[in-house]
Design an enzyme around this catalytic site. Structure first.
Site, mmCIF file in Angstrom:
data_model
loop_
_atom_site.group_PDB
_atom_site.id
_atom_site.type_symbol
_atom_site.label_atom_id
_atom_site.label_comp_id
_atom_site.label_asym_id
_atom_site.label_seq_id
_atom_site.Cartn_x
_atom_site.Cartn_y
_atom_site.Cartn_z
ATOM 1 N N ARG A 83 32.324 42.181 42.275
ATOM 2 C CA ARG A 83 33.774 42.055 42.380
ATOM 3 C C ARG A 83 34.339 41.840 40.983
ATOM 4 O O ARG A 83 33.986 40.863 40.315
ATOM 5 C CB ARG A 83 34.136 40.882 43.301
ATOM 6 C CG ARG A 83 35.618 40.617 43.329
ATOM 7 C CD ARG A 83 36.032 39.557 44.336
ATOM 8 N NE ARG A 83 37.441 39.325 44.154
ATOM 9 C CZ ARG A 83 38.000 38.173 43.800
ATOM 10 N NH1 ARG A 83 37.260 37.086 43.655
ATOM 11 N NH2 ARG A 83 39.292 38.094 43.606
ATOM 12 N N HIS A 127 44.337 39.890 39.142
ATOM 13 C CA HIS A 127 43.743 38.571 38.962
ATOM 14 C C HIS A 127 44.478 37.911 37.796
ATOM 15 O O HIS A 127 43.901 37.595 36.758
ATOM 16 C CB HIS A 127 42.236 38.681 38.723
ATOM 17 C CG HIS A 127 41.463 37.423 39.017
ATOM 18 N ND1 HIS A 127 40.346 37.392 39.831
ATOM 19 C CD2 HIS A 127 41.645 36.146 38.612
ATOM 20 C CE1 HIS A 127 39.878 36.149 39.891
ATOM 21 N NE2 HIS A 127 40.646 35.376 39.154
ATOM 22 N N GLU A 172 44.033 35.072 45.012
ATOM 23 C CA GLU A 172 44.641 33.745 45.110
ATOM 24 C C GLU A 172 46.122 33.705 44.754
ATOM 25 O O GLU A 172 46.530 33.025 43.797
ATOM 26 C CB GLU A 172 43.877 32.757 44.206
ATOM 27 C CG GLU A 172 42.398 32.660 44.513
ATOM 28 C CD GLU A 172 41.708 31.512 43.756
ATOM 29 O OE1 GLU A 172 42.340 30.944 42.851
ATOM 30 O OE2 GLU A 172 40.566 31.189 44.091
ATOM 31 N N ASN A 302 38.084 32.618 49.021
ATOM 32 C CA ASN A 302 37.488 31.861 47.911
ATOM 33 C C ASN A 302 37.428 30.401 48.330
ATOM 34 O O ASN A 302 38.431 29.835 48.748
ATOM 35 C CB ASN A 302 38.348 31.947 46.647
ATOM 36 C CG ASN A 302 38.342 33.339 46.026
ATOM 37 O OD1 ASN A 302 37.650 34.240 46.496
ATOM 38 N ND2 ASN A 302 39.117 33.503 44.966
ATOM 39 N N TYR A 304 35.835 26.514 47.179
ATOM 40 C CA TYR A 304 35.117 25.659 46.232
ATOM 41 C C TYR A 304 34.920 24.227 46.716
ATOM 42 O O TYR A 304 33.876 23.639 46.486
ATOM 43 C CB TYR A 304 35.859 25.611 44.890
ATOM 44 C CG TYR A 304 35.756 26.909 44.131
ATOM 45 C CD1 TYR A 304 34.673 27.166 43.298
ATOM 46 C CD2 TYR A 304 36.726 27.897 44.285
ATOM 47 C CE1 TYR A 304 34.557 28.371 42.622
ATOM 48 C CE2 TYR A 304 36.617 29.110 43.608
ATOM 49 C CZ TYR A 304 35.533 29.338 42.778
ATOM 50 O OH TYR A 304 35.412 30.534 42.122
ATOM 51 N N GLU A 360 34.616 34.346 46.399
ATOM 52 C CA GLU A 360 34.255 33.445 45.298
ATOM 53 C C GLU A 360 33.696 32.149 45.860
ATOM 54 O O GLU A 360 34.235 31.595 46.816
ATOM 55 C CB GLU A 360 35.465 33.052 44.429
ATOM 56 C CG GLU A 360 35.932 34.098 43.468
ATOM 57 C CD GLU A 360 37.110 33.627 42.628
ATOM 58 O OE1 GLU A 360 37.203 32.417 42.312
ATOM 59 O OE2 GLU A 360 37.939 34.483 42.286
HETATM 60 C C1 FCB Z 1 39.353 30.520 41.038
HETATM 61 C C2 FCB Z 1 39.746 31.732 40.230
HETATM 62 C C3 FCB Z 1 38.687 32.181 39.249
HETATM 63 C C4 FCB Z 1 37.967 31.027 38.602
HETATM 64 C C5 FCB Z 1 37.510 30.033 39.639
HETATM 65 C C6 FCB Z 1 36.748 28.860 39.086
HETATM 66 O O1 FCB Z 1 40.502 29.851 41.454
HETATM 67 O O2 FCB Z 1 40.053 32.803 41.067
HETATM 68 O O3 FCB Z 1 39.289 33.038 38.324
HETATM 69 O O4 FCB Z 1 38.774 30.455 37.655
HETATM 70 O O5 FCB Z 1 38.604 29.559 40.376
#
Ligand code: FCB
Length: 458
Positions: A83, A127, A172, A302, A304, A360
């Site tokens: 990607r 992006h 995002e 995405n 985290y 992500e």
């Molecule tokens: C996300 C972004 C990516 C990177 C990660 C850690 O929010 O899409 O570009 O910065 O976080």
């Protein structure tokens, strides 16, 4: 579709994409090469005080020049998808009008390079690196930017649609709206809560228009989707104001995108709150919500961390994000894999996207490059292992997940935080531009080669 018939013994569908993700601005460098125009991130990163230690992305990981050996390395890591994003001002230096063939050529060669190595391209159109010339005209607060974006998308589909099958309109959009226009931590660095709704709406509108343009211009049917950042949002306590704050936060940060894309509406409380702040009345026009909800082929997610929210104890309209104790990554993010499992299941049950890709997921840790070229990063390996497993659990519960992209391929320019947070499964030596595969990269290579079966031999 993932169902009993196509799921392998490891719990992942037989046809599953194992890849990594990057973004043009974070890796390419070469801000003036071959006729590229200025982007808002070029401008922002050269503005004193905006980026940690005054770092810029002028060189970054020099991927603009090193793309062939980077793709070779991806192949060696058994990855079957990649990607990446395109830089809009490489192609239209002023955002629209004058077309720069050399910019498009670069991505055309990159795509050919992937296909030659058996790597499926997943192309993200936006992006975050908007042409600065469009920002001068109001950027995403100006509806015309959505039209320029649709033109870009149509042109890309016409020229790359013969080879790229998977298209992600935006990465995002919530981060662009909030960090770019409310907190000011990201380009264009605005701090104006009243811009949140217009910017969100124009981003979403541009997604719908681009989806239609791609389908109209492409030489064959393509898969189009959008990538959202979803966190596991929870209130800090069961106090009523904290519960409300968490609901409002989730509404403005993520639910508004899902609701608009899948249910053609914005959450009522968000509309009321933003109108009170003086958002212009003519932003939402007739037909917009239907355009935004143009059916998509997949949702990119995405993930985290978890975000624990409490109502501001002061006068601020914005809630506070509570940092939990315990083990945190360099970003200060909690490792919370069950959040990914729960979100995948929840999104599947509530919105029923035809397919989901985890576009992500990854973690920054302070890596050390040893003299023999090794980078031992057990924390990152563990983080990935837990999140692969959470994904597998969601698949078992029926979520149609068909790919997983680790953020990131190599260490790169982490926006306002500069080069300190290292997210790569490949270590970038920013002095020599040498790449060194980290232990987590070797782990990912084994997981990819075995389609997840490696997770069971710990
Ligand atoms: C996300 C972004 C990516 C990177 C990660 C850690 O929010 O899409 O570009 O910065 O976080």
């Amino acid at each position: 579709m993932s169902d009993q018939r196509t799921t392998s013994a490891s719990g992942f569908p037989e046809k599953f994409f194992w890849g990594t993700a990057t973004a043009a601005f974070q890796i390419e460098g070469a801000p003036h090469a071959d006729g590229k125009g200025e982007s808002i991130w070029d401008r922002f990163s050269h503005t004193p005080g905006r980026i940690a230690r005054g770092e810029t992305a002028d060189v970054a990981a020099d991927h603009y020049h090193l793309w062939q050996s980077d793709l070779d390395l991806m192949r060696r890591l058994n990855l079957n998808a990649y990607r990446f994003s395109i830089s809009w001002p490489r192609i239209f230096p002023e955002g629209y009008g004058r077309f720069n063939e050399a910019g498009l050529d670069y991505y055309s060669r990159l795509v050919d390079g992937m296909l030659a190595r058996g790597i499926e391209p997943f192309l993200t159109i936006y992006h975050w690196d908007l042409p600065q010339a469009l920002q001068e005209k109001g950027g995403w607060a100006n509806r015309d930017t959505a039209l320029a974006f649709a033109d870009l998308a149509g042109m890309l589909a016409r020229r790359l649609g013969d080879r790229v099958s998977y298209w992600i309109t935006h990465n995002e959009p919530g981060v662009t709206a909030v960090l770019g226009h409310v907190t000011g931590e990201h380009a264009p660095g605005m701090q104006n809560l009243a811009l949140a709704l217009p910017v969100t709406h124009h981003l979403l509108l541009s997604h719908g228009l681009a989806t239609q343009a791609i389908r109209a211009e492409a030489p064959r049917p393509l898969d189009v989707g959008v990538t959202l950042n979803l966190a596991a949002v929870e209130p800090a306590s069961d106090r009523e104001d904290d519960v409300m704050a968490a609901r409002r936060f989730a509404g403005g940060w993520q639910d508004n995108f899902l609701e608009a894309l899948y249910h053609q509406r914005y959450p009522e409380e968000i509309l009321t709150a933003l109108q009170m702040l003086g958002a212009p009345a003519d932003v939402l026009r007739e037909g917009d919500m239907a355009t935004i909800a143009t059916p998509i082929d997949f949702l990119g997610l995405n993930y985290y961390t978890r975000m624990i929210v409490r109502a501001s104890r002061g006068a601020s309209l914005l809630p506070e994000i509570v940092t939990p104790g315990g083990h945190l990554t360099v970003m200060g993010w909690e490792v919370y894999p069950q959040g990914l499992r729960d979100l995948l299941i929840q999104v599947h049950q509530t919105y029923k996207p035809a397919r989901i890709y985890v576009t992500e997921n990854g973690a920054a840790y302070p890596d050390a490059l040893l003299s023999d070229g090794a980078v031992h990063d057990p924390d990152r390996t563990r983080y990935l292992q837990l999140h692969f497993d959470a994904t597998r659990q969601a698949i078992a519960a029926g979520a149609p997940v068909e790919g997983f992209f680790v953020w990131s391929f190599m260490d790169n320019f982490e926006w306002a935080k500069g080069y300190e947070p290292r997210f790569g499964v490949v270590y970038t030596d920013f002095t020599t531009q040498e790449r060194h595969v980290k232990d987590s990269g070797r782990f990912l290579a084994e997981v990819a080669a075995t389609n997840g079966a490696r997770l069971d031999n710990e």
